[in-house]
Design an enzyme around this catalytic site. Structure first.
Site, PDB file in Angstrom:
ATOM      1  N   HIS A  33       0.832  -1.210   0.000  1.00 19.37           N
ATOM      2  CA  HIS A  33       0.000   0.000   0.000  1.00 19.37           C
ATOM      3  C   HIS A  33       0.863   1.255   0.000  1.00 19.37           C
ATOM      4  CE1 HIS A  33       0.984   0.705   4.203  1.00 19.37           C
ATOM      5  NE2 HIS A  33       0.558  -0.507   4.533  1.00 19.37           N
ATOM      6  N   CYS A  41       3.326  -4.210   6.726  1.00 21.82           N
ATOM      7  CA  CYS A  41       3.067  -4.413   5.303  1.00 21.82           C
ATOM      8  C   CYS A  41       4.218  -3.854   4.471  1.00 21.82           C
ATOM      9  CB  CYS A  41       1.754  -3.736   4.914  1.00 21.82           C
ATOM     10  SG  CYS A  41       0.297  -4.472   5.684  1.00 21.82           S
TER      11      CYS A  41
END
Length: 217
Positions: A33, A41
């Site tokens: 992202h 992440c």
């Protein structure tokens, strides 16, 4: 695919994949992202994720059910591998480097599977492999073999140069310490050491200006 991500666009990596499950790893929602902020992440700039997200969206529009995602710790060059030669993950990185090299040579996503708890590329098998079972032969690629041999030679050369440089630096340091110790002992031998019973002759104060001689009559 998550166009409404709190981190400006996101897509799921599919973790844990077949390899991760073979190693007993669990987890969910490992995303790529934007927003340059992450709690585990793969975060990148908004501009970067916008470009990748658009490519992913178009491959689904074209009828593909998925796309291949390759994640590497750094650019998979022989020099970089040699720089991290003492890392516990070196064998794993060499394993996935084969997939990286195949893509660089063919510009097509390599076919992969998992056997013996490791990745295998371009396996000669008609069915999915047992991730814990034995590995079958893989299709030979002469160009890949030549590249791997050249990279291994470069890896060994860079590693040897690094070890030689480290040995020379250690030798220089050892000689410097020996010379410093010798002159320190030499100075102490001739009174260079500090002795509380000795008063220095030179105080550091400026000498007085001498008076002119008296003229004799």
């Amino acid at each position: 695919m998550n166009p409404r991500s709190s981190y400006y666009l996101a897509f799921n990596t599919g973790f844990p994949n077949k390899f991760d499950r073979a190693h007993g790893r669990t987890g969910t929602d490992l995303m790529v992202h934007g927003d340059c902020s992450s709690r585990g992440c793969y975060a990148m700039t908004d501009q970067g994720i916008a470009e990748i997200y658009a490519l992913a969206r178009e491959t689904f529009k074209g009828g593909n059910p998925s796309f291949q995602l390759q994640i590497f710790p750094f650019r998979m060059t022989a020099a970089n591998l040699a720089r991290h030669a003492s890392n516990d993950h070196l064998d794993f990185w060499k394993d996935i480097k084969e997939g990286h090299d195949l893509f660089e040579l063919t510009k097509a996503p390599p076919t992969w599977d998992v056997c013996e708890r490791q990745y295998i590329f371009n396996a000669v098998a008609g069915a999915p492999l047992n991730p814990l079972g034995p590995c079958p032969p893989s299709a030979s690629n002469p160009t890949l073999v030549a590249k791997q041999q050249a990279d291994e030679a470069q890896f060994a050369s860079v590693l040897a140069n690094q070890e030689r440089a480290a040995a020379e630096a250690a030798a220089i340091k050892e000689r410097g310490e020996a010379v410093s110790g010798f002159f320190s002992g030499f100075g102490n031998l001739f009174g260079g050491g500090k002795d509380e019973n000795i008063t220095p002759v030179i105080s550091g104060k400026p000498a007085p200006i001498p008076h002119p001689r008296l003229q004799r009559s």
